[in-house]
Structures are given as structure tokens and as C-alpha cells.
Design a protein around this motif. Structure first.
Motif, PDB file in Angstrom:
ATOM      1  N   GLN A  26     -14.819  -0.300 -13.079  1.00  0.00           N
ATOM      2  CA  GLN A  26     -13.987  -0.573 -11.904  1.00  0.00           C
ATOM      3  C   GLN A  26     -14.806  -1.302 -10.847  1.00  0.00           C
ATOM      4  O   GLN A  26     -15.944  -0.924 -10.571  1.00  0.00           O
ATOM      5  CB  GLN A  26     -13.465   0.749 -11.344  1.00  0.00           C
ATOM      6  CG  GLN A  26     -12.341   0.577 -10.361  1.00  0.00           C
ATOM      7  CD  GLN A  26     -11.629   1.889 -10.057  1.00  0.00           C
ATOM      8  OE1 GLN A  26     -12.259   2.920  -9.911  1.00  0.00           O
ATOM      9  NE2 GLN A  26     -10.319   1.839  -9.936  1.00  0.00           N
ATOM     10  N   THR A  27     -14.206  -2.337 -10.245  1.00  0.00           N
ATOM     11  CA  THR A  27     -14.929  -3.067  -9.196  1.00  0.00           C
ATOM     12  C   THR A  27     -14.273  -2.858  -7.828  1.00  0.00           C
ATOM     13  O   THR A  27     -14.891  -3.079  -6.798  1.00  0.00           O
ATOM     14  CB  THR A  27     -14.980  -4.585  -9.484  1.00  0.00           C
ATOM     15  OG1 THR A  27     -13.713  -5.184  -9.193  1.00  0.00           O
ATOM     16  CG2 THR A  27     -15.340  -4.880 -10.926  1.00  0.00           C
ATOM     17  N   ILE A  28     -13.000  -2.469  -7.833  1.00  0.00           N
ATOM     18  CA  ILE A  28     -12.271  -2.324  -6.564  1.00  0.00           C
ATOM     19  C   ILE A  28     -11.123  -1.338  -6.765  1.00  0.00           C
ATOM     20  O   ILE A  28     -10.568  -1.261  -7.864  1.00  0.00           O
ATOM     21  CB  ILE A  28     -11.742  -3.705  -6.084  1.00  0.00           C
ATOM     22  CG1 ILE A  28     -11.288  -3.651  -4.636  1.00  0.00           C
ATOM     23  CG2 ILE A  28     -10.648  -4.251  -6.976  1.00  0.00           C
ATOM     24  CD1 ILE A  28     -11.133  -5.028  -4.003  1.00  0.00           C
ATOM     25  N   ARG A  29     -10.797  -0.589  -5.753  1.00  0.00           N
ATOM     26  CA  ARG A  29      -9.684   0.364  -5.844  1.00  0.00           C
ATOM     27  C   ARG A  29      -8.780   0.168  -4.632  1.00  0.00           C
ATOM     28  O   ARG A  29      -9.263  -0.118  -3.547  1.00  0.00           O
ATOM     29  CB  ARG A  29     -10.253   1.786  -5.850  1.00  0.00           C
ATOM     30  CG  ARG A  29      -9.333   2.809  -6.452  1.00  0.00           C
ATOM     31  CD  ARG A  29      -9.975   4.183  -6.488  1.00  0.00           C
ATOM     32  NE  ARG A  29     -10.991   4.328  -7.519  1.00  0.00           N
ATOM     33  CZ  ARG A  29     -11.637   5.473  -7.772  1.00  0.00           C
ATOM     34  NH1 ARG A  29     -11.375   6.540  -7.064  1.00  0.00           N
ATOM     35  NH2 ARG A  29     -12.537   5.542  -8.721  1.00  0.00           N
ATOM     36  N   GLY A  30      -7.458   0.340  -4.833  1.00  0.00           N
ATOM     37  CA  GLY A  30      -6.512   0.136  -3.727  1.00  0.00           C
ATOM     38  C   GLY A  30      -5.866  -1.237  -3.837  1.00  0.00           C
ATOM     39  O   GLY A  30      -6.416  -2.130  -4.475  1.00  0.00           O
ATOM     40  N   CYS A  31      -4.691  -1.371  -3.221  1.00  0.00           N
ATOM     41  CA  CYS A  31      -3.996  -2.664  -3.265  1.00  0.00           C
ATOM     42  C   CYS A  31      -3.170  -2.834  -2.001  1.00  0.00           C
ATOM     43  O   CYS A  31      -2.413  -1.937  -1.616  1.00  0.00           O
ATOM     44  CB  CYS A  31      -3.096  -2.722  -4.496  1.00  0.00           C
ATOM     45  SG  CYS A  31      -2.087  -4.216  -4.535  1.00  0.00           S
ATOM     46  N   PRO A  32      -3.298  -3.996  -1.336  1.00  0.00           N
ATOM     47  CA  PRO A  32      -2.599  -4.211  -0.065  1.00  0.00           C
ATOM     48  C   PRO A  32      -1.084  -4.386  -0.200  1.00  0.00           C
ATOM     49  O   PRO A  32      -0.376  -4.376   0.802  1.00  0.00           O
ATOM     50  CB  PRO A  32      -3.214  -5.521   0.462  1.00  0.00           C
ATOM     51  CG  PRO A  32      -4.299  -5.892  -0.476  1.00  0.00           C
ATOM     52  CD  PRO A  32      -4.150  -5.111  -1.734  1.00  0.00           C
ATOM     53  N   LYS A  33      -0.563  -4.550  -1.429  1.00  0.00           N
ATOM     54  CA  LYS A  33       0.883  -4.778  -1.598  1.00  0.00           C
ATOM     55  C   LYS A  33       1.635  -3.452  -1.537  1.00  0.00           C
ATOM     56  O   LYS A  33       1.039  -2.398  -1.339  1.00  0.00           O
ATOM     57  CB  LYS A  33       1.145  -5.470  -2.940  1.00  0.00           C
ATOM     58  CG  LYS A  33       0.344  -6.736  -3.130  1.00  0.00           C
ATOM     59  CD  LYS A  33       0.771  -7.781  -2.145  1.00  0.00           C
ATOM     60  CE  LYS A  33      -0.046  -9.034  -2.298  1.00  0.00           C
ATOM     61  NZ  LYS A  33       0.140  -9.971  -1.202  1.00  0.00           N
ATOM     62  N   HIS A  34       2.948  -3.492  -1.779  1.00  0.00           N
ATOM     63  CA  HIS A  34       3.701  -2.233  -1.711  1.00  0.00           C
ATOM     64  C   HIS A  34       4.887  -2.279  -2.668  1.00  0.00           C
ATOM     65  O   HIS A  34       6.032  -2.021  -2.275  1.00  0.00           O
ATOM     66  CB  HIS A  34       4.159  -1.970  -0.272  1.00  0.00           C
ATOM     67  CG  HIS A  34       4.982  -3.084   0.303  1.00  0.00           C
ATOM     68  ND1 HIS A  34       4.429  -4.135   0.952  1.00  0.00           N
ATOM     69  CD2 HIS A  34       6.305  -3.318   0.296  1.00  0.00           C
ATOM     70  CE1 HIS A  34       5.383  -4.975   1.322  1.00  0.00           C
ATOM     71  NE2 HIS A  34       6.537  -4.496   0.926  1.00  0.00           N
ATOM     72  N   CYS A  35       4.624  -2.617  -3.935  1.00  0.00           N
ATOM     73  CA  CYS A  35       5.716  -2.735  -4.908  1.00  0.00           C
ATOM     74  C   CYS A  35       6.421  -1.385  -5.078  1.00  0.00           C
ATOM     75  O   CYS A  35       5.774  -0.328  -5.083  1.00  0.00           O
ATOM     76  CB  CYS A  35       5.170  -3.220  -6.241  1.00  0.00           C
ATOM     77  SG  CYS A  35       4.248  -4.755  -6.043  1.00  0.00           S
ATOM     78  N   SER A  36       7.742  -1.454  -5.266  1.00  0.00           N
ATOM     79  CA  SER A  36       8.547  -0.225  -5.213  1.00  0.00           C
ATOM     80  C   SER A  36       8.331   0.690  -6.412  1.00  0.00           C
ATOM     81  O   SER A  36       8.596   1.879  -6.339  1.00  0.00           O
ATOM     82  CB  SER A  36      10.030  -0.579  -5.120  1.00  0.00           C
ATOM     83  OG  SER A  36      10.468  -1.111  -6.352  1.00  0.00           O
ATOM     84  N   PHE A  37       7.856   0.134  -7.541  1.00  0.00           N
ATOM     85  CA  PHE A  37       7.721   0.939  -8.769  1.00  0.00           C
ATOM     86  C   PHE A  37       6.296   1.440  -8.957  1.00  0.00           C
ATOM     87  O   PHE A  37       5.988   2.080  -9.963  1.00  0.00           O
ATOM     88  CB  PHE A  37       8.101   0.067  -9.985  1.00  0.00           C
ATOM     89  CG  PHE A  37       7.271  -1.190 -10.064  1.00  0.00           C
ATOM     90  CD1 PHE A  37       6.043  -1.175 -10.688  1.00  0.00           C
ATOM     91  CD2 PHE A  37       7.694  -2.358  -9.462  1.00  0.00           C
ATOM     92  CE1 PHE A  37       5.245  -2.304 -10.713  1.00  0.00           C
ATOM     93  CE2 PHE A  37       6.906  -3.502  -9.480  1.00  0.00           C
ATOM     94  CZ  PHE A  37       5.681  -3.473 -10.112  1.00  0.00           C
ATOM     95  N   CYS A  38       5.416   1.139  -8.005  1.00  0.00           N
ATOM     96  CA  CYS A  38       3.993   1.397  -8.220  1.00  0.00           C
ATOM     97  C   CYS A  38       3.474   2.433  -7.226  1.00  0.00           C
ATOM     98  O   CYS A  38       3.809   2.393  -6.033  1.00  0.00           O
ATOM     99  CB  CYS A  38       3.232   0.084  -8.045  1.00  0.00           C
ATOM    100  SG  CYS A  38       1.456   0.271  -8.173  1.00  0.00           S
ATOM    101  N   SER A  39       2.631   3.338  -7.712  1.00  0.00           N
ATOM    102  CA  SER A  39       2.127   4.396  -6.832  1.00  0.00           C
ATOM    103  C   SER A  39       0.741   4.084  -6.274  1.00  0.00           C
ATOM    104  O   SER A  39       0.244   4.790  -5.412  1.00  0.00           O
ATOM    105  CB  SER A  39       2.059   5.711  -7.617  1.00  0.00           C
ATOM    106  OG  SER A  39       1.294   5.529  -8.785  1.00  0.00           O
ATOM    107  N   VAL A  40       0.130   3.012  -6.791  1.00  0.00           N
ATOM    108  CA  VAL A  40      -1.256   2.735  -6.427  1.00  0.00           C
ATOM    109  C   VAL A  40      -1.465   2.623  -4.924  1.00  0.00           C
ATOM    110  O   VAL A  40      -2.384   3.210  -4.359  1.00  0.00           O
ATOM    111  CB  VAL A  40      -1.719   1.436  -7.129  1.00  0.00           C
ATOM    112  CG1 VAL A  40      -2.887   0.802  -6.413  1.00  0.00           C
ATOM    113  CG2 VAL A  40      -2.089   1.721  -8.572  1.00  0.00           C
ATOM    114  N   TRP A  41      -0.601   1.876  -4.254  1.00  0.00           N
ATOM    115  CA  TRP A  41      -0.820   1.647  -2.820  1.00  0.00           C
ATOM    116  C   TRP A  41      -0.639   2.922  -2.021  1.00  0.00           C
ATOM    117  O   TRP A  41      -1.146   3.053  -0.920  1.00  0.00           O
ATOM    118  CB  TRP A  41       0.088   0.519  -2.316  1.00  0.00           C
ATOM    119  CG  TRP A  41       1.559   0.751  -2.509  1.00  0.00           C
ATOM    120  CD1 TRP A  41       2.255   0.600  -3.671  1.00  0.00           C
ATOM    121  CD2 TRP A  41       2.518   1.146  -1.532  1.00  0.00           C
ATOM    122  NE1 TRP A  41       3.583   0.884  -3.482  1.00  0.00           N
ATOM    123  CE2 TRP A  41       3.788   1.214  -2.169  1.00  0.00           C
ATOM    124  CE3 TRP A  41       2.452   1.450  -0.175  1.00  0.00           C
ATOM    125  CZ2 TRP A  41       4.947   1.582  -1.501  1.00  0.00           C
ATOM    126  CZ3 TRP A  41       3.614   1.807   0.489  1.00  0.00           C
ATOM    127  CH2 TRP A  41       4.837   1.873  -0.171  1.00  0.00           C
TER     128      TRP A  41
END
Ligand code: B12
Ligand code: SF4
Length: 522
Positions: free
Chosen positions: A161-176
Motif C-alpha cells: 500500500q502506498t496511500i490510504r483514503g480517497c477525496p471522492k464520495h461515491c455512493s456505493f463505496c465505503s472507503v471515503w
């Protein structure tokens, strides 16, 4: 006393495609006085209950898809007299479930890199707490995985892993929501050191297990500049510069290395970034296309994606810059119609994506879609047996529906059948043969064809071929093919390979916070 780390799975193939990274990270987090942990990845072989002794510590990771098996493993470990600890995304979202159904002694929520050491120490002292909040640690605190514990002949790809987290906010995704929208970037030195360790022992294919390898887009930068927000521009540029530094270092590694990552299609407008990826041997990326129509993209809060001809062009740009695309598409969105299926596969073929996956809409906990669905269900709950459908992961797999959210115009069976036909069309022999022209030799072409079929076999989870005879046959085919394919991924070990001698790095520690003093890591 032994520490066991178990990655639960109902399906064991003897060979797996990608290493479950958490196993090797938690191994690194295990205090040395507890000895080397025993790593059990059930996607290879099932755990042997007799190997667990009273007083042992058993760490189990659960995501939603394997929670039910995870609880079964926890119950059997508990019955053997071991301490049972859960972690992972599902345990983070539903800690109580692990106690109720998985006989947990403790649950770690969030990141385990730091919390796990405390859990092991407390278990050794016979006094674990109920909940450990691992939180979201800083990128500089992510532990390097212990690759000295990897079996040499079981995995095709290792994961770093090189990076964790995501600035987007897609409705089907829990990552953010779980990992946060602030990108947490690891220092490139530690990433490279891990990759060197892996290449030394013969791994040259590495999946970069990142949520989004392109955390700062050209649009983000333009907007910050237009708003004259100097601090924001500097912050974004710092992240972008660090990405380029990482790629520069990756480019210096042995030329036979192949990296694969996950990225938004916005990178398709950033030729400089794609060129750097190519030079860094990042030869492919999973791109979340999701839907090919503007209405579909709107429903999943992904308006930043392109549709129509612009979409085909955007995906082709990746190829033109030498980065292969694994296009990921979702079926079952409320805006989907029967014609959407053909339109999607035609787009996938036209856009020249090298691989594609067609997944059916699943409301994962922690997502906007899930919250909305749970609210709707609260008004008139649907039960399967005595389990509410909003806890579908607790429904035994034999009777678990393949889709959960009703579609306004198509039945679940229709969506599954149409999705299956799309998989069949994209992965028919003639289409694969045409795509295999991207490989340099006949041998590579044949390998590409087998891999394409294997990918289709392992991931086309539409539940169509669910009668047990067909399932058994396809599983034994996948087992055999996976074994053969793995050999294609194995490289000659390079024990002589050395990491660069890094300059001492200045890092902030998370406990000290953003304003805390800097520490020197030699
Ligand atoms: C890389 C990745 C993949 C890869 C590789 C999977 C693999 N073999 O490792 C691929 C592309 C194959 C993949 C496939 C899928 N994935 Co995936 N994947 C990821 C991703 C981006 C990173 C996972 C990772 O390796 N992270 C690095 C490790 C170190 O972090 P970690 O696992 O979170 O572990 C840390 C903590 O959680 C904690 N922890 C974890 N376990 C334990 C256990 C104990 C005891 C303790 C104390 C702590 C602890 O400590 C660790 C260190 O801090 C995550 C997103 C994410 N941010 O988690 C999605 C994610 C896990 N995937 C997800 C999904 C949905 C899938 C698929 C179902 C997609 C699909 N539709 O086909 C499949 C399922 C595959 C399967 N059968 O498991 C979802 C899971 C949602 C959920 N609620 O379960 C996630 C969260 C992404 C999302 N969109 O929301 N995935
Ligand atoms: S789907 Fe991809 S782009 Fe969207 S929030 Fe999740 S990780 Fe980010």
C-alpha cells in the motif's frame, strides 16, 4: 503460546491471486516477544482447529463478504480456549456483531498497525479490553509488511500500500467514510524497501493496494488556483510531488517488475502522470467506470467520470500512454435498462480495456446507498429466514439472494442473466484472442488468454452457475489453472538486490499531531 492470524474464506483454491496485505502488516505489528505469528489464509487452505491451543491469540479479519466464515472461525478458536480478536472493515462497522456471533474477546476498530501490539500485550497479561480504537493513523506510521513470512509458491501478486483514503464520495463505496477523504501517503522510501524485499524472494508482480492512486487531480489544482487558495495549492502540490517521487524511485527498480493499481479516470487527462506511471512500470490500473450513461453516473455520485465518446477516448488515453485498464462496471443501478447491458459491453470493447469486471450493485455497509436502503427497509423489513435482508452477510450462502435492492423495472434474475451474458461476450475466446495482441510473444499471448479465462471464472460472481455439479467442476478447473498461472508470475529471486541508501527522513508522528515536533527516522 502462539499468535495466529486468520484470513477467513469459504473458498480455498490452494493458490491465490493477491496476498491479503493485512496478514503481513499485522505480523509486523505483533510484538517480537510473542514470536512469529502463524499466518493462515483460507483462500489457500482452511484453518486446522487442532493447531490452536488454549491461551493462543487468534486475530481474524472480516470484510462484509467473509464475515460469516470469520465468525465461524472465531467460535472454533474460542472453543479451543484461545483469545479471539476481530479487526478489519466489517468489524470496524459492526463491532457488536463480532461479540454476539463470533465469540470475540476484543475488537479492534480502524487501523491495526499500532493497536495490535497493545492487544497482544493485554492478552498475554490475561486482561484484554473490549474495544481498541485504532483510528486513522498517519501515512508515516503505516507499518511495512513482514514479507519474510510469505510462502514462496502460493501467490501470483504481492500487495503493497502506498496511500490510504480517497477525496471522492461515491455512493456505493465505503472507503471515503472509513479510511477518510484525506489521502494518507506513506513515505516512498518505506514503500520501495518493501518492494525490494519482495523482489529479492522472487515476486515481480505487485498490486498497489491503494484506494485511489491519483489523489490530486488537475481540476483540484485549477480550482484551488482560481480561488487563490495558496495554502490549498501548496498542500495539493506536496501530495502530487510525493507521488512523482515515488514513481521516480519505482522506475529505478529491476525492469521486470510489474505494478498494478486502482485509479480514477481523471488521470486520463494528465498525460504527465500517466507517463510517469508507465516509466514506473505501473502497467495497469483498475478504473471505476461504473456506468456508461450520465444518469447512471449521477446516481452513484460519480459525475466526475465521462460518458459516451468522451469515456471511450478517456480510457483509450491510458492505453496510448502504456497503462492497461481493468474497467470496472456496475449493473443494477436504478437507471439501468435492458439496453444498458449491450451498451456497456460495447463501450468496454470500443474503449480497448484489457480486462473488465461487471459487478452487480451491492449495498456495502458504511455507504450512502446502504444507509438509504436501510432507512427504506425500516418501514417494511424483508426477512430471509429470520435474518433481515439488511444483514444479508449473515444469511447462509446457499440461500442468500444474489441481489438485495429491488430494481424499478427489472427482476434480480433478469439482471443476473444479462450480467452473465455480458461477461460471456467480453470473455469469449475470439474477443480475448484479439485483446491478447497487446502481448509481445506467442507464449505471452497464450498466457494472457488463460489468465483472462481464469479472471472470468474467479470473479464472475453472478450466481448463475450455482448448481453444485457445475460449481465443483468450475472450481477444480480454476484450482488447476490458478496453479499453472502462478508459475507464470514467479521470477528468479534476486537475493543480492539492495534498497537505495536513503537520506534520513523528517517525519511528524501522529500522536504529536500536525503541529508537533519533527522526528528524524534514520
Ligand atoms: C486492494 C483491495 C482489493 C484487491 C486485493 C484484495 C486482497 N486480496 O487483498 C482486489 C482488487 C482483488 C479486491 C477485491 C475485492 N474488494 Co477490495 N479492496 C482493496 C483495498 C483497496 C485495500 C485493501 C488492503 O489491502 N488494504 C491494506 C491493509 C493493510 O489494510 P486493511 O485490510 O484495511 O487492514 C488494516 C485494518 O483494517 C486493520 N485490520 C484488518 N484486519 C484486521 C484483523 C485484526 C485482528 C486486527 C486487529 C486489525 C485488522 O489493520 C490493518 C492495518 O492497519 C480495500 C479498501 C480499503 N481501504 O480497505 C478494498 C475493499 C476491502 N474491497 C472491497 C470490496 C467490496 C471488494 C470486492 C467485493 C469487490 C468486488 N465487487 O468484486 C472484491 C472482494 C474480493 C475478496 N473476495 O476478498 C470493499 C469491502 C467493503 C466491505 N464492507 O466489506 C473495500 C473496503 C473497498 C470499498 N469499495 O469499499 N480488493
Ligand atoms: S469508488 Fe473509488 S473514487 Fe469513489 S470513493 Fe471509492 S475509492 Fe474513491
Amino acid at each position: 503460546m502462539s499468535v495466529h492470524l486468520v484470513n477467513p474464506s469459504d473458498n480455498s483454491f490452494g493458490t491465490a491471486v493477491i496476498t491479503p496485505r493485512w496478514l503481513f502488516v499485522l505480523a509486523a505489528a505483533t510484538p517480537r516477544n510473542a514470536g512469529n505469528p502463524i499466518l493462515v489464509d483460507e483462500s489457500l487452505e482452511q484453518v486446522v482447529p487442532e493447531s490452536i491451543m488454549p491461551g493462543d491469540i487468534v486475530g481474524i479479519s472480516v470484510h462484509t463478504g467473509n464475515a460469516l466464515r470469520g465468525y465461524e472461525v472465531g467460535r472454533l478458536a474460542h472453543a479451543r480456549g484461545a483469545w479471539v480478536i476481530y479487526g478489519g472493515i466489517h468489524a470496524t462497522l459492526y463491532p457488536d456483531e463480532a461479540f454476539e456471533l463470533g465469540n470475540a474477546h476484543a475488537v479492534v476498530t480502524g487501523d491495526g498497525d499500532i493497536a495490535w501490539g497493545k492487544v497482544v500485550a493485554d492478552c498475554l497479561a490475561g486482561n484484554p479490553s473490549r474495544i481498541y480504537d485504532g483510528g486513522r493513523i498517519e501515512g508515516g506510521q503505516f507499518l511495512a509488511a513482514r514479507w519474510d513470512l510469505i510462502p514462496p509458491d502460493k501467490y501470483m501478486w504481492a500487495s503493497v500500500q502506498t496511500i490510504r483514503g480517497c477525496p471522492k464520495h461515491c455512493s456505493f463505496c465505503s472507503v471515503w467514510r472509513t479510511d477518510g477523504q484525506k489521502p494518507r501517503q506513506r513515505g516512498y522510501q518505506s514503500v520501495i524497501d518493501e518492494i525490494v524485499d519482495l523482489r529479492r524472494v522472487g515476486f515481480r508482480f505487485i498490486a498497489l493496494a491503494d484506494d485511489n492512486f491519483y489523489p490530486v487531480t488537475l481540476t483540484d489544482l485549477r480550482l484551488a488556483r482560481e480561488q487563490n487558495n495558496i495554502a490549498k495549492v501548496e498542500e495539493l502540490m506536496a501530495i502530487r510531488t510525493e507521488r512523482f517521487q515515488l514513481m521516480e524511485e519505482l522506475a529505478k527498480l529491476p525492469k521486470d517488475m510489474v505494478f498494478f493499481t486502482q485509479i480514477t479516470m481523471e488521470a486520463g487527462e494528465d498525460g504527465e502522470y500517466l507517463d510517469a506511471m508507465r516509466k514506473a512500470n505501473i502497467k495497469g490500473a483498475l478504473v471505476g467506470v461504473e456506468a456508461v450513461t450520465p444518469e447512471g453516473l449521477k446516481t452513484v455520485f460519480k459525475d466526475f467520470n465521462c460518458s459516451g465518446d468522451a469515456l471511450a477516448k478517456r480510457l483509450q488515453t491510458f492505453r496510448q500512454h502504456g497503462v492497461h485498464v481493468l474497467g470496472s462496471f456496475i449493473f443494477g443501478l436504478p437507471t439501468d435498462k435492458p439496453a444498458t447491458f449491450d451498451a456497456t459491453v460495447e463501450m468496454a470493447l470500443k474503449a480497448g480495456v484489457t480486462f473488465a469486471q461487471f459487478v452487480m450493485m451491492t449495498p456495502f455497509p458504511g455507504t450512502v446507498d446502504f444507509t438509504r436502503w436501510e432507512k427504506e427497509q425500516a418501514l417494511s423489513p424483508t426477512l430471509v429466514g429470520n435474518v433481515p435482508i439488511t444483514r444479508y452477510w449473515l444469511i447462509p450462502t446457499e440461500v442468500r439472494p444474489k441481489m438485495f435492492t429491488p430494481h424499478p423495472s427489472m427482476s434480480s434474475d433478469e439482471i443476473r442473466e444479462r450480467t452473465q451474458r455480458v461477461w460471456d461476450r467480453f470473455y469469449n475466446w475470439s474477443a480475448i484472442w484479439q485483446r491478447s495482441a497487446c502481448t509481445p510473444t506467442l507464449r505471452a499471448r497464450i498466457a494472457f488468454m488463460f489468465l483472462s479465462k481464469l479472471y472470468r471464472q474467479m470473479y464472475a460472481g453472478t450466481g448463475i452457475s450455482t448448481d453444485s455439479a457445475r460449481r465443483k467442476k468450475s472450481k477444480s478447473w480454476a484450482r488447476w489453472t490458478a496453479r499453472q498461472c502462478r508459475k507464470l508470475f514467479q521470477a528468479k529471486p534476486m537475493p543480492e538486490l539492495e534498497s537505495p541508501a536513503w537520506e534520513p527522513v523528517l517525519l511528524r508522528t501522529a500522536h504529536q499531531g500536525e503541529t508537533g515536533p519533527l522526528v528524524v527516522i534514520p
